[in-house]
Design a protein around this motif. Structure first.
Motif, PDB file in Angstrom:
ATOM      1  N   ILE A   4      -0.342  -0.915  -4.399  1.00 43.27           N
ATOM      2  CA  ILE A   4      -1.809  -0.816  -4.427  1.00 43.27           C
ATOM      3  C   ILE A   4      -2.236   0.467  -3.741  1.00 43.27           C
ATOM      4  CG2 ILE A   4      -2.231  -3.306  -4.564  1.00 43.27           C
ATOM      5  CD1 ILE A   4      -2.679  -3.333  -1.548  1.00 43.27           C
ATOM      6  N   ASP A   5      -3.462   0.904  -4.031  1.00 42.64           N
ATOM      7  CA  ASP A   5      -3.914   2.210  -3.543  1.00 42.64           C
ATOM      8  C   ASP A   5      -4.780   2.126  -2.291  1.00 42.64           C
ATOM      9  OD1 ASP A   5      -6.255   1.157  -4.565  1.00 42.64           O
ATOM     10  OD2 ASP A   5      -6.700   2.858  -5.889  1.00 42.64           O
ATOM     11  N   LYS A   6      -4.749   0.997  -1.608  1.00 41.19           N
ATOM     12  CA  LYS A   6      -5.599   0.803  -0.431  1.00 41.19           C
ATOM     13  C   LYS A   6      -4.931  -0.199   0.499  1.00 41.19           C
ATOM     14  CE  LYS A   6     -10.143  -1.089   0.866  1.00 41.19           C
ATOM     15  NZ  LYS A   6      -9.638  -2.279   1.572  1.00 41.19           N
ATOM     16  N   VAL A   7      -5.045   0.022   1.792  1.00 44.30           N
ATOM     17  CA  VAL A   7      -4.596  -0.963   2.762  1.00 44.30           C
ATOM     18  C   VAL A   7      -5.643  -2.069   2.826  1.00 44.30           C
ATOM     19  CG1 VAL A   7      -4.003  -1.400   5.158  1.00 44.30           C
ATOM     20  CG2 VAL A   7      -3.337   0.761   4.096  1.00 44.30           C
ATOM     21  N   LEU A   8      -5.234  -3.296   2.532  1.00 41.45           N
ATOM     22  CA  LEU A   8      -6.148  -4.439   2.582  1.00 41.45           C
ATOM     23  C   LEU A   8      -6.486  -4.760   4.041  1.00 41.45           C
ATOM     24  CD1 LEU A   8      -4.337  -6.690  -0.052  1.00 41.45           C
ATOM     25  CD2 LEU A   8      -6.311  -5.183  -0.432  1.00 41.45           C
ATOM     26  N   LEU A   9      -7.743  -5.044   4.282  1.00 46.51           N
ATOM     27  CA  LEU A   9      -8.199  -5.268   5.658  1.00 46.51           C
ATOM     28  C   LEU A   9      -8.790  -6.663   5.815  1.00 46.51           C
ATOM     29  CD1 LEU A   9      -9.929  -1.845   6.384  1.00 46.51           C
ATOM     30  CD2 LEU A   9      -7.619  -2.563   7.018  1.00 46.51           C
ATOM     31  N   PRO A  10      -8.178  -7.490   6.663  1.00 47.49           N
ATOM     32  CA  PRO A  10      -8.801  -8.769   7.008  1.00 47.49           C
ATOM     33  C   PRO A  10     -10.004  -8.536   7.916  1.00 47.49           C
ATOM     34  CG  PRO A  10      -6.861  -8.415   8.341  1.00 47.49           C
ATOM     35  CD  PRO A  10      -6.928  -7.259   7.376  1.00 47.49           C
ATOM     36  N   GLN A  11     -10.767  -9.571   8.162  1.00 43.46           N
ATOM     37  CA  GLN A  11     -11.975  -9.408   8.962  1.00 43.46           C
ATOM     38  C   GLN A  11     -11.664  -8.902  10.365  1.00 43.46           C
ATOM     39  OE1 GLN A  11     -15.148  -9.730   7.705  1.00 43.46           O
ATOM     40  NE2 GLN A  11     -15.620  -8.686   9.636  1.00 43.46           N
ATOM     41  N   SER A  70     -13.357  -6.061   3.293  1.00 43.78           N
ATOM     42  CA  SER A  70     -14.222  -4.883   3.214  1.00 43.78           C
ATOM     43  C   SER A  70     -14.984  -4.899   1.899  1.00 43.78           C
ATOM     44  CB  SER A  70     -13.390  -3.605   3.325  1.00 43.78           C
ATOM     45  OG  SER A  70     -12.692  -3.377   2.115  1.00 43.78           O
ATOM     46  N   ASP A  71     -15.761  -3.862   1.665  1.00 42.84           N
ATOM     47  CA  ASP A  71     -16.538  -3.754   0.433  1.00 42.84           C
ATOM     48  C   ASP A  71     -15.794  -2.990  -0.660  1.00 42.84           C
ATOM     49  OD1 ASP A  71     -18.716  -5.074   1.601  1.00 42.84           O
ATOM     50  OD2 ASP A  71     -19.473  -3.208   2.478  1.00 42.84           O
ATOM     51  N   VAL A  72     -14.602  -2.535  -0.373  1.00 45.67           N
ATOM     52  CA  VAL A  72     -13.862  -1.707  -1.325  1.00 45.67           C
ATOM     53  C   VAL A  72     -12.608  -2.450  -1.779  1.00 45.67           C
ATOM     54  CG1 VAL A  72     -12.722   0.496  -1.721  1.00 45.67           C
ATOM     55  CG2 VAL A  72     -14.712   0.373  -0.208  1.00 45.67           C
ATOM     56  N   ASN A  73     -12.489  -2.612  -3.083  1.00 48.58           N
ATOM     57  CA  ASN A  73     -11.326  -3.290  -3.638  1.00 48.58           C
ATOM     58  C   ASN A  73     -10.137  -2.345  -3.761  1.00 48.58           C
ATOM     59  OD1 ASN A  73     -12.885  -5.638  -3.974  1.00 48.58           O
ATOM     60  ND2 ASN A  73     -13.618  -4.915  -5.967  1.00 48.58           N
ATOM     61  N   ALA A  74      -8.966  -2.914  -3.810  1.00 48.67           N
ATOM     62  CA  ALA A  74      -7.743  -2.133  -4.023  1.00 48.67           C
ATOM     63  C   ALA A  74      -7.356  -2.203  -5.491  1.00 48.67           C
ATOM     64  CB  ALA A  74      -6.606  -2.661  -3.160  1.00 48.67           C
ATOM     65  N   PRO A  81       0.837  -1.217   0.000  1.00 46.39           N
ATOM     66  CA  PRO A  81       0.000   0.000   0.000  1.00 46.39           C
ATOM     67  C   PRO A  81       0.867   1.260   0.000  1.00 46.39           C
ATOM     68  CG  PRO A  81      -0.631  -1.536   1.762  1.00 46.39           C
ATOM     69  CD  PRO A  81       0.701  -1.965   1.245  1.00 46.39           C
ATOM     70  N   THR A  82       0.455   2.240  -0.750  1.00 44.21           N
ATOM     71  CA  THR A  82       1.176   3.512  -0.802  1.00 44.21           C
ATOM     72  C   THR A  82       0.917   4.327   0.458  1.00 44.21           C
ATOM     73  OG1 THR A  82      -0.659   4.634  -1.888  1.00 44.21           O
ATOM     74  CG2 THR A  82       0.982   3.570  -3.305  1.00 44.21           C
ATOM     75  N   ASP A  83       1.703   5.388   0.606  1.00 48.18           N
ATOM     76  CA  ASP A  83       1.499   6.279   1.752  1.00 48.18           C
ATOM     77  C   ASP A  83       0.081   6.825   1.773  1.00 48.18           C
ATOM     78  OD1 ASP A  83       4.117   5.837   2.359  1.00 48.18           O
ATOM     79  OD2 ASP A  83       4.845   7.810   1.733  1.00 48.18           O
ATOM     80  N   ASP A  84      -0.446   7.203   0.600  1.00 44.08           N
ATOM     81  CA  ASP A  84      -1.811   7.740   0.543  1.00 44.08           C
ATOM     82  C   ASP A  84      -2.816   6.709   1.046  1.00 44.08           C
ATOM     83  OD1 ASP A  84      -0.958  10.144  -0.433  1.00 44.08           O
ATOM     84  OD2 ASP A  84      -1.348   9.660  -2.534  1.00 44.08           O
ATOM     85  N   ALA A  85      -2.571   5.439   0.764  1.00 44.31           N
ATOM     86  CA  ALA A  85      -3.472   4.388   1.239  1.00 44.31           C
ATOM     87  C   ALA A  85      -3.466   4.317   2.770  1.00 44.31           C
ATOM     88  CB  ALA A  85      -3.066   3.046   0.633  1.00 44.31           C
ATOM     89  N   PHE A  86      -2.271   4.442   3.368  1.00 52.35           N
ATOM     90  CA  PHE A  86      -2.201   4.435   4.835  1.00 52.35           C
ATOM     91  C   PHE A  86      -2.848   5.685   5.426  1.00 52.35           C
ATOM     92  CE2 PHE A  86       1.060   1.094   4.448  1.00 52.35           C
ATOM     93  CZ  PHE A  86       0.690   0.270   5.502  1.00 52.35           C
ATOM     94  N   VAL A  87      -2.646   6.828   4.768  1.00 53.54           N
ATOM     95  CA  VAL A  87      -3.295   8.062   5.240  1.00 53.54           C
ATOM     96  C   VAL A  87      -4.808   7.896   5.226  1.00 53.54           C
ATOM     97  CG1 VAL A  87      -3.735  10.480   4.660  1.00 53.54           C
ATOM     98  CG2 VAL A  87      -1.396   9.586   4.602  1.00 53.54           C
ATOM     99  N   ALA A  88      -5.335   7.273   4.161  1.00 51.69           N
ATOM    100  CA  ALA A  88      -6.777   7.045   4.085  1.00 51.69           C
ATOM    101  C   ALA A  88      -7.243   6.133   5.213  1.00 51.69           C
ATOM    102  CB  ALA A  88      -7.135   6.440   2.728  1.00 51.69           C
TER     103      ALA A  88
END
Length: 684
Positions: free
Chosen positions: A347-354, A326-330, A247-254
């Motif tokens: 990737i543009d999003k931090v992937l989140l497990p349950q 989550s409901d949002v894909n990376a 994940p990029t820095d922007d993904a972590f910021v989000a």
């Protein structure tokens, strides 16, 4: 950070960019560079702003003792040179890791690379004009490899990149010099020797581990800190192989924005349970025991290093997205970043497990206003709600439900810049009228009575806002866009931030309804109205009326027109030159004098085109409505207009835009030969 002489992950795509510098093949005046057989190729390049990067590249290569490209190209020749524009060099630099400018070619090895590239643009022993070239022709360069000529609507030069990479377009052909011919192209050509080296050959530094890759990539600095904090640096430096979705820095910021005030940085993951959660999240981005390159991606679940937790590879158009709990894909933003122990894809999003979803859900839910207050990147939205002074803070803190499209700080800054010098901050909305305008803007971002998650939105859907007008929904490649009354839509950069009284979708643009656009953008004046609004063009307006030839109606028509508009002083100078019979424009009072004035005025008008100053070229012929021609004389940023007299007019106010054309203010009334003959009849 290491300087690596290799292409970034999207090598072919980055170097395939085609820039806007172009020419119209049907015009006699395309050449932006005047032919000058008195100067050599190097002097020709030095005299053109658009080739300053080429000159700098030659100089940089020549800093190596055994290289003398400038001396060679200043020699007898003949040579044919394909000269890349400044934009072409910018594209090359952007495609190389560690090279922000030509100054970064600062070792002998790197100067050799630069010299190899430059010599691939030179053909020795011939000055080949474009008319000498034939389709499919191969030409051997000084570097030793061939380029291929491609003829169609344009002349193009193909280098050794693959067939899926655009050839370089000749944007300015046949620039003559004393020792050859220059053809200006919009792309830096690459020989096979350089391509092989850049794609893993002798010039590429030895690959580091995946941890080294993360450390060397500026956009992954937060991931680097997270790996260290979670104690995974040693694991990801081991033999592997691993595939890391980074994940990029922007993904972590989000992600931090979603977590709220208690998590402003990774430092806030300071308890044992929080560090364990961070470790689980990071392991969820790792595929252990496999090196999965972009070409290996296939639909389906993929186990991760976080035991019993899989991600989902999902086809999306011509590529793939990554599904988590989550409901949002990376989206995959960069592929095949190779390391000694595996491969990384950004990737543009931090992937989140349950477990992470459950953690986020467990956080105390806030109202929409509290969510905005808790999100640093929505501080200007909060400021706008307060500045509007219309009870919007209380409303959005109420029961709801609401759906709010929340512009980021950057979006509000962009709006303030668009509004001009009167609006440096939201505090400048300080009158009742301006506050009312701000209320219209803000309520256009609110849907009352519903909590619409991104899964509830559909492509083509129209949603009525609290302001009264609709916004539209567009969904492309999994991204949700919000269409307002402008031509530019907003993109949902962070969807489904749920609050106790609704949901917030963070967007990258302030939405504007038609009601606000009509207030902010009154109709653009036509050329006559523009002249009437400029004090220094009052005598031009008076002349148009005095000529009594329907010119006011013509220049108020559809157009497009280009008008070279003399200032009041220019008309005063003309009247002085005409002598005692002409103290003012009212002295053009006979039909013959009115006709003469109309002839003068139509010599200042170009019909059928709105010609911007940036498109004018040196000695370009401009055919006027009167029938005779003017000529543009371009000296760097200065432009003169040459008529049939001995004195050129200087463009002192270029590019005044009107609804039906463009006006350039000039400091002299232009005179055609027809008028000069009338004023000074030849003696017999």
């Amino acid at each position: 950070m290491k300087k690596m002489i290799r292409f970034k992950s999207m090598l072919v795509l980055a170097l395939a960019s085609v820039f806007s510098l172009s020419c119209d093949d049907d015009s006699e005046d395309d050449n932006l560079v005047a032919k000058n057989d008195a100067i050599n190729i190097v002097e020709t390049a030095q005299g053109q702003d658009a080739l300053s990067s080429l000159v700098a590249a030659l100089s940089k290569a020549d800093e190596k003792d055994d290289i003398d490209l400038i001396g060679i190209l200043s020699g007898e020749g003949p040579f044919t040179v394909f000269a890349p524009t400044n934009e072409a060099f910018t594209s090359l630099l952007e495609a190389l890791d560690g090279f922000d400018s030509l100054d970064d070619f600062d070792t002998d090895e790197e100067r050799d690379i630069l010299a190899t590239i430059l010599s691939y643009h030179v053909v020795s022993g011939i000055a080949a004009e474009s008319s000498d070239l034939s389709d499919g022709q191969t030409i051997t360069t000084v570097q030793g490899e061939d380029v291929t000529v491609m003829l169609g609507d344009d002349v193009k030069i193909k280098d050794k990149q693959g067939e899926d990479v655009d050839a370089a377009k000749v944007v300015i052909p046949d620039v003559g010099a004393s020792n050859g011919i220059v053809h200006v192209i919009d792309k830096v050509l690459l020989p096979q020797a350089i391509i092989d080296a850049l794609n893993g050959g002798e010039m590429e530094n030895e690959l580091g581990t995946l941890v080294d890759v993360v450390v060397a990539t500026e956009a992954l600095s937060v991931l680097e800190a997270a790996v260290i904090k979670a104690g995974l640096a040693e694991t990801l430096s081991s033999d592997g192989p691993f595939t890391v979705l980074a994940p990029t820095d922007d993904a972590f910021v989000a992600l931090l924005g979603v977590l709220g005030d208690d998590y402003n940085s990774l430092d806030d993951f300071d308890e044992e349970a929080e560090i364990a959660l961070l470790k689980d999240i990071l392991l969820y981005h790792v595929i252990a025991g496999a090196e999965v390159k972009e070409a290996d991606l296939a639909e389906g679940p993929v186990p991760t290093a976080f035991t019993d937790n899989s991600i989902e590879i999902i086809a999306s158009g011509d590529t793939f997205v990554i599904g988590d709990a989550s409901d949002v894909n990376a989206n995959i933003t960069g592929t095949d970043i190779m390391a000694s122990n595996g491969v990384a894809h950004t990737i543009d999003k931090v992937l989140l497990p349950q477990s992470a979803i459950d953690f986020v859900t467990a956080l105390n839910m806030k109202t929409i206003v509290e969510l905005a207050v808790a999100t640093d990147d929505l501080s200007l939205l909060v400021e706008a709600l307060i500045q509007a002074d219309a009870g919007l803070v209380e409303t959005l803190g109420g029961a709801g439900p609401f759906t709010v499209f929340a512009p980021t700080n950057h979006a509000f800054v962009a709006l303030l810049e668009l509004l001009g010098d009167d609006y440096h901050s939201l505090a400048d909305f300080d009158t009742d009228e301006e506050k009312a305008l701000l209320v219209k803007v803000l309520t256009y971002h609110v849907v009352a009575g519903t909590k619409a998650l991104s899964t509830d939105l559909s492509d083509g859907q129209m949603i009525e806002t609290f302001q009264g007008e609709n916004v539209g929904i567009s969904i492309n490649d999994g991204m949700v866009h919000i269409d307002d009354a402008t031509e530019d839509n907003a993109t949902v950069v962070l969807p489904d931030v749920e609050g106790s009284n609704g949901v917030v979708h963070v967007i990258n643009k302030v939405l504007l309804p038609q009601e606000v656009l009509d207030i902010l953008n009154p109709p653009t004046p036509n050329i006559v109205q523009l002249a009437q609004s400029v004090d220094d063009l009052s005598l031009l307006v008076e002349a148009l009326i005095q000529a009594d030839a329907g010119l006011v109606d013509v220049l108020s028509g559809e157009g497009p027109f280009t008008v070279f508009a003399p200032t009041n002083k220019a008309f005063a100078d003309l009247l002085d030159a005409l002598g005692d019979d002409y103290h003012s424009l009212a002295d053009f009072d006979t039909q013959a004098e009115k006709d003469l004035l109309a002839t003068v005025l139509t010599y200042h008008v170009v019909s059928g085109a709105a010609v911007e100053s940036s498109t004018l070229t040196n000695h370009q012929e401009i055919v006027t409505f009167q029938g005779e021609s003017l000529f543009a004389i371009v000296h760097g940023h200065d432009i003169d207009i040459r008529d049939k007299t001995d004195t050129d007019a200087n463009v002192i106010g270029p590019d005044q835009m009107a609804s039906n054309g463009i006006v350039h203010l000039i400091d002299k009334v232009l005179l055609p030969q027809e008028v000069l003959d009338a004023l000074n009849p030849p003696s017999h």
